[in-house]
Motif scaffolding. Structure first.
Motif, mmCIF file in Angstrom:
data_model
loop_
_atom_site.group_PDB
_atom_site.id
_atom_site.type_symbol
_atom_site.label_atom_id
_atom_site.label_comp_id
_atom_site.label_asym_id
_atom_site.label_seq_id
_atom_site.Cartn_x
_atom_site.Cartn_y
_atom_site.Cartn_z
ATOM 1 N N ARG A 14 -20.254 18.409 -1.126
ATOM 2 C CA ARG A 14 -19.188 19.398 -0.975
ATOM 3 C C ARG A 14 -17.826 18.832 -1.368
ATOM 4 O O ARG A 14 -16.956 19.559 -1.852
ATOM 5 C CB ARG A 14 -19.174 19.873 0.489
ATOM 6 C CG ARG A 14 -18.050 20.830 0.862
ATOM 7 C CD ARG A 14 -18.240 22.158 0.168
ATOM 8 N NE ARG A 14 -17.221 23.123 0.524
ATOM 9 C CZ ARG A 14 -15.990 23.146 0.028
ATOM 10 N NH1 ARG A 14 -15.606 22.224 -0.839
ATOM 11 N NH2 ARG A 14 -15.143 24.086 0.397
ATOM 12 N N GLN A 15 -17.637 17.536 -1.221
ATOM 13 C CA GLN A 15 -16.349 16.912 -1.508
ATOM 14 C C GLN A 15 -16.014 16.937 -2.993
ATOM 15 O O GLN A 15 -14.846 16.848 -3.371
ATOM 16 C CB GLN A 15 -16.354 15.469 -1.003
ATOM 17 C CG GLN A 15 -16.608 15.344 0.492
ATOM 18 C CD GLN A 15 -16.739 13.897 0.929
ATOM 19 O OE1 GLN A 15 -16.562 12.980 0.123
ATOM 20 N NE2 GLN A 15 -17.052 13.689 2.200
ATOM 21 N N TYR A 16 -17.013 17.045 -3.838
ATOM 22 C CA TYR A 16 -16.792 16.980 -5.281
ATOM 23 C C TYR A 16 -16.938 18.342 -5.956
ATOM 24 O O TYR A 16 -16.983 18.419 -7.182
ATOM 25 C CB TYR A 16 -17.780 15.992 -5.908
ATOM 26 C CG TYR A 16 -17.707 14.614 -5.297
ATOM 27 C CD1 TYR A 16 -16.706 13.718 -5.664
ATOM 28 C CD2 TYR A 16 -18.624 14.217 -4.327
ATOM 29 C CE1 TYR A 16 -16.632 12.458 -5.090
ATOM 30 C CE2 TYR A 16 -18.552 12.960 -3.752
ATOM 31 C CZ TYR A 16 -17.555 12.087 -4.133
ATOM 32 O OH TYR A 16 -17.483 10.834 -3.560
ATOM 33 N N GLY A 21 -18.091 26.203 -7.194
ATOM 34 C CA GLY A 21 -19.260 25.351 -7.386
ATOM 35 C C GLY A 21 -20.182 25.365 -6.187
ATOM 36 O O GLY A 21 -21.412 25.346 -6.331
ATOM 37 N N CYS A 22 -19.592 25.400 -4.984
ATOM 38 C CA CYS A 22 -20.406 25.484 -3.766
ATOM 39 C C CYS A 22 -21.199 26.779 -3.735
ATOM 40 O O CYS A 22 -22.375 26.799 -3.340
ATOM 41 C CB CYS A 22 -19.512 25.390 -2.533
ATOM 42 S SG CYS A 22 -18.765 23.771 -2.284
ATOM 43 N N LEU A 59 -20.454 25.955 2.657
ATOM 44 C CA LEU A 59 -19.530 26.807 1.907
ATOM 45 C C LEU A 59 -18.082 26.547 2.293
ATOM 46 O O LEU A 59 -17.204 26.458 1.430
ATOM 47 C CB LEU A 59 -19.877 28.278 2.141
ATOM 48 C CG LEU A 59 -18.989 29.301 1.430
ATOM 49 C CD1 LEU A 59 -19.100 29.158 -0.082
ATOM 50 C CD2 LEU A 59 -19.344 30.718 1.855
ATOM 51 N N TRP A 60 -17.829 26.394 3.584
ATOM 52 C CA TRP A 60 -16.450 26.244 4.050
ATOM 53 C C TRP A 60 -16.048 24.792 4.294
ATOM 54 O O TRP A 60 -14.890 24.528 4.628
ATOM 55 C CB TRP A 60 -16.237 27.053 5.328
ATOM 56 C CG TRP A 60 -16.494 28.510 5.145
ATOM 57 C CD1 TRP A 60 -17.516 29.234 5.676
ATOM 58 C CD2 TRP A 60 -15.724 29.430 4.357
ATOM 59 N NE1 TRP A 60 -17.436 30.542 5.281
ATOM 60 C CE2 TRP A 60 -16.340 30.692 4.471
ATOM 61 C CE3 TRP A 60 -14.577 29.307 3.575
ATOM 62 C CZ2 TRP A 60 -15.855 31.824 3.828
ATOM 63 C CZ3 TRP A 60 -14.091 30.437 2.931
ATOM 64 C CH2 TRP A 60 -14.723 31.673 3.062
ATOM 65 N N GLY A 61 -16.990 23.853 4.171
ATOM 66 C CA GLY A 61 -16.641 22.444 4.290
ATOM 67 C C GLY A 61 -16.643 21.903 5.694
ATOM 68 O O GLY A 61 -16.055 20.854 5.956
ATOM 69 N N SER A 62 -17.307 22.603 6.632
ATOM 70 C CA SER A 62 -17.367 22.108 8.008
ATOM 71 C C SER A 62 -18.513 21.122 8.158
ATOM 72 O O SER A 62 -19.446 21.097 7.364
ATOM 73 C CB SER A 62 -17.551 23.275 8.983
ATOM 74 O OG SER A 62 -16.443 24.149 8.916
ATOM 75 N N GLY A 63 -18.441 20.335 9.205
ATOM 76 C CA GLY A 63 -19.494 19.370 9.476
ATOM 77 C C GLY A 63 -19.339 18.781 10.859
ATOM 78 O O GLY A 63 -18.560 19.264 11.692
ATOM 79 N N ALA A 64 -20.084 17.712 11.104
ATOM 80 C CA ALA A 64 -20.035 17.081 12.422
ATOM 81 C C ALA A 64 -18.707 16.380 12.664
ATOM 82 O O ALA A 64 -18.244 16.271 13.798
ATOM 83 C CB ALA A 64 -21.191 16.087 12.553
#
Length: 322
Positions: A14-16, A21-22, A59-64
């Motif tokens: 997701r960082q790139y 693109g996601c 999609l939104w870039g969330s994570g732990a």
């Protein structure tokens, strides 16, 4: 399935990628899911919830380690692009659409061995005790008539008498009925009236969602996910000559979901709400993209280059709708 989805949608990827693109990677990943299993088994709600969380977070870039806001609800995202969504499949609805194909095949494939094994014809259905004409057996609906019946285990086919006109229902009782029981017989016959037995006749179904009358998972999915349609400028936003990331930005703006200062304050940020361009008004999506002095000068320049005179509407969405 869950591990495969996590591997394909690792957060480091997701960082790139831009949001466009996601979105592309999400759709390609969903299309490669094992639809064979989804077409046979009912996906548990907990599994479906976990899978959708993986999709939303990617999609939104969330994570732990970080919690980014999900700007648009998942229900909206799963609608078609023409209705304001992103066209991502809702897994639960897609599962139902795939399973619905078996219902269609059961109704049409009369010679299939699997149907012959699990189906029952009218000669093996009990008239009084089985559920065949409603969600309640005739024994439960008409207990008095059931007690008066000649054969309490009779078959449906035995209660049907064919004649030149076609046939009629003729349940048999062990004695003459009293006057107060005649009304109950009329109710029974009225309930059986829409039901007929036609031996030797092959029936076929026509699927109304397709013009050719045949079933398709795509059309069934569309009918299941159909909701209240609201005007949305999908044709203006999703055009082939515009980069996907730019279209995604326009889609967020049309839903008024960009992270402007006023929205950041809603998420708990303690910051002064001033437009960073003009420093005069509060920063909202419509002000920043339409009515800010700096933005307005840019719009006048662009429109003058094309010789267009345009009066700005009150919101981004209304301007895109024209």
């Amino acid at each position: 399935m869950e591990e495969r989805l996590r591997k394909r949608l690792s957060l480091w990827k997701r960082q790139y990628l831009s949001k466009g693109g996601c979105l592309t990677l999400l759709k390609s990943t969903l299309s490669s899911l094992p639809t064979y299993f989804l077409s046979i088994f009912v996906i548990p709600k907990k599994v479906c919830t976990r899978l959708e969380k993986i999709l939303r977070d990617f999609l939104w870039g969330s994570g732990a380690l970080e919690n980014k806001p999900h700007l648009v609800s998942w229900k909206v995202i799963c609608t078609a692009k023409k209705d304001g969504g992103l066209g991502i499949r809702n897994l639960a609805i897609f599962n139902k659409a795939l399973l619905g194909k078996w219902l269609w095949r059961f109704a049409n494939e009369n010679e299939s061995l699997w149907k012959q094994i699990i189906s029952r014809d009218d000669t093996r259905v009990k008239f009084w005790k089985d559920l065949w004409c409603d969600n309640q057996s005739l024994e439960e609906a008409f207990p008095t008539l059931f007690n008066l019946s000649v054969n309490k285990d009779s078959w449906v086919a035995k209660a049907w008498e064919e004649n030149e006109v076609g046939g009629s229902w003729a349940p048999r009782f062990n004695r003459h009925l009293n006057d107060w029981q005649v009304g109950e017989v009329e109710s029974l016959l009225g309930k059986l009236l829409p039901m007929t037995i036609r031996r030797g006749v092959n029936y076929s179904l026509r699927w109304k969602e397709n013009k050719n009358g045949t079933f398709s998972v795509k059309s069934f999915y569309s009918s299941l996910s159909r909701g209240i349609k609201t005007p949305f400028p999908a044709r203006t936003i999703w055009t082939p000559w515009v980069p996907i990331r730019a279209s995604f930005f326009g889609w967020e703006a049309a839903w008024s979901r960009l992270l402007t200062t006023d929205r950041l304050k809603r998420f708990g940020w303690s910051i002064p709400n001033r437009c960073f361009l003009c420093k005069n008004e509060e920063e909202t999506i419509d002000h920043l993209l339409l009515f800010c002095e700096e933005t307005r000068m840019l719009w006048l320049l662009i429109l003058s280059l094309f010789g267009v005179q345009w009066v700005m509407h009150s919101s981004v969405k209304k301007n895109l709708l024209g």
